[in-house]
Design an enzyme around this catalytic site. Structure first.
Site, PDB file in Angstrom:
ATOM      1  CD  GLN A   1      38.343  41.762  32.647  1.00 53.86           C
ATOM      2  OE1 GLN A   1      38.056  41.720  31.488  1.00 53.86           O
ATOM      3  NE2 GLN A   1      38.918  41.641  33.276  1.00 53.86           N
TER       4      GLN A   1
ATOM      5  CG  HIS B   1      37.761  39.055  38.608  1.00 52.80           C
ATOM      6  ND1 HIS B   1      38.204  39.894  37.857  1.00 52.80           N
ATOM      7  CD2 HIS B   1      36.578  39.012  38.337  1.00 52.80           C
ATOM      8  CE1 HIS B   1      37.229  40.644  37.292  1.00 52.80           C
ATOM      9  NE2 HIS B   1      35.972  40.295  37.806  1.00 52.80           N
TER      10      HIS B   1
ATOM     11  CG  ASN C   1      31.736  39.005  33.555  1.00 52.17           C
ATOM     12  OD1 ASN C   1      31.100  38.372  32.998  1.00 52.17           O
ATOM     13  ND2 ASN C   1      31.477  39.643  34.715  1.00 52.17           N
TER      14      ASN C   1
ATOM     15  CG  HIS D   1      32.300  36.867  39.376  1.00 49.64           C
ATOM     16  ND1 HIS D   1      32.011  38.158  40.041  1.00 49.64           N
ATOM     17  CD2 HIS D   1      32.702  37.395  38.091  1.00 49.64           C
ATOM     18  CE1 HIS D   1      32.263  39.299  39.419  1.00 49.64           C
ATOM     19  NE2 HIS D   1      32.802  38.628  38.290  1.00 49.64           N
TER      20      HIS D   1
ATOM     21  CG  ASP E   1      31.943  40.769  44.301  1.00 49.66           C
ATOM     22  OD1 ASP E   1      31.516  42.049  44.839  1.00 49.66           O
ATOM     23  OD2 ASP E   1      32.259  40.429  43.347  1.00 49.66           O
TER      24      ASP E   1
HETATM   25  P1  5GP Z   1      33.855  42.123  37.058  1.00 53.24           P
HETATM   26  O1  5GP Z   1      32.660  42.928  36.629  1.00 53.24           O
HETATM   27  O2  5GP Z   1      35.005  42.799  36.714  1.00 53.24           O
HETATM   28  O3  5GP Z   1      33.584  40.770  36.314  1.00 53.24           O
HETATM   29  O4  5GP Z   1      33.608  41.972  38.595  1.00 53.24           O
HETATM   30  C1  5GP Z   1      34.375  42.807  39.441  1.00 53.24           C
HETATM   31  C2  5GP Z   1      33.825  42.417  40.656  1.00 53.24           C
HETATM   32  O5  5GP Z   1      34.849  42.968  41.821  1.00 53.24           O
HETATM   33  C3  5GP Z   1      32.600  43.042  40.976  1.00 53.24           C
HETATM   34  O6  5GP Z   1      31.658  42.081  41.269  1.00 53.24           O
HETATM   35  C4  5GP Z   1      32.934  44.065  42.270  1.00 53.24           C
HETATM   36  O7  5GP Z   1      31.785  43.896  43.102  1.00 53.24           O
HETATM   37  C5  5GP Z   1      34.108  43.387  42.676  1.00 53.24           C
HETATM   38  N1  5GP Z   1      34.991  44.435  43.391  1.00 53.24           N
HETATM   39  C6  5GP Z   1      35.466  45.584  42.782  1.00 53.24           C
HETATM   40  N2  5GP Z   1      36.225  46.172  43.683  1.00 53.24           N
HETATM   41  C7  5GP Z   1      36.270  45.470  44.733  1.00 53.24           C
HETATM   42  C8  5GP Z   1      37.259  45.467  45.948  1.00 53.24           C
HETATM   43  O8  5GP Z   1      38.155  46.637  46.054  1.00 53.24           O
HETATM   44  N3  5GP Z   1      37.022  44.339  46.768  1.00 53.24           N
HETATM   45  C9  5GP Z   1      36.324  43.321  46.643  1.00 53.24           C
HETATM   46  N4  5GP Z   1      36.220  42.469  47.761  1.00 53.24           N
HETATM   47  N5  5GP Z   1      35.500  43.050  45.561  1.00 53.24           N
HETATM   48  C10 5GP Z   1      35.634  44.424  44.804  1.00 53.24           C
END
Ligand code: 5GP
Ligand code: ZN
Length: 136
Positions: free
Chosen positions: A95, A101, A88, A103, A32
């Site tokens: 999310q 995805h 999420n 984590h 991440d």
């Molecule tokens: P969510 O909040 O949707 O559960 O998690 C999205 C996650 O994706 C976040 O922890 C954020 O840091 C990560 N993330 C967002 N854009 C990118 C990206 O372009 N590359 C990587 N490796 N992680 C990303």
């Protein structure tokens, strides 16, 4: 199916580079970019599913199997003290990227992170009402 406007589709299928920990025909596991702790990683299906509700059962089972494998490997290699799986669904639930995805978050005694909630104090009657609402 891939979504041409989805960043995780592009990352999962290798069109945008990411630090990859694991890859097979169905999944890519990447670090991440905004980690909660050292080694925070994401399991991305290569197909586009917006969230858990869209994920087929077989894929859901495969995600959990891979999460376990990665947790074991990461715990051993990173020598972390604990491990959170977080997933999420929907903006309200935090999310921000609308491609399913999972984590993988290694935890360390001194990481100063809080992944949790403020516990409520429902009565037995309230719990029963909720139980009925869900199962009936
Ligand atoms: P969510 O909040 O949707 O559960 O998690 C999205 C996650 O994706 C976040 O922890 C954020 O840091 C990560 N993330 C967002 N854009 C990118 C990206 O372009 N590359 C990587 N490796 N992680 C990303
Ligand atoms: Zn996608």
């Amino acid at each position: 199916m891939k979504d041409a406007n989805c960043i995780f589709c592009k990352i999962a299928n290798g069109d945008i580079p990411a630090k990859t920990l694991y890859e097979d025909d169905e999944f890519r596991v990447i670090l991440d970019l905004g980690p909660a702790a050292r080694g925070h990683a994401l399991i991305l299906p290569k197909e586009h599913y917006a969230n858990l509700y869209e994920l087929p059962d077989e894929k859901a089972a495969a995600v959990m199997k891979l999460a376990k494998k990665m947790a074991v490997q990461m715990t051993e290699k990173l020598n972390c003290d604990g491990f959170n799986l977080v997933q999420n669904n929907g903006e309200t639930a935090g999310q921000t990227v609308f491609h399913f995805h999972m984590h993988l978050i290694p935890r360390y005694k001194d990481d100063n992170q809080k992944i949790g909630w403020n516990p409520g104090e429902p009565t037995q009657e309230e719990l029963e009402e909720i139980r009925k609402q869900i199962v009936e």
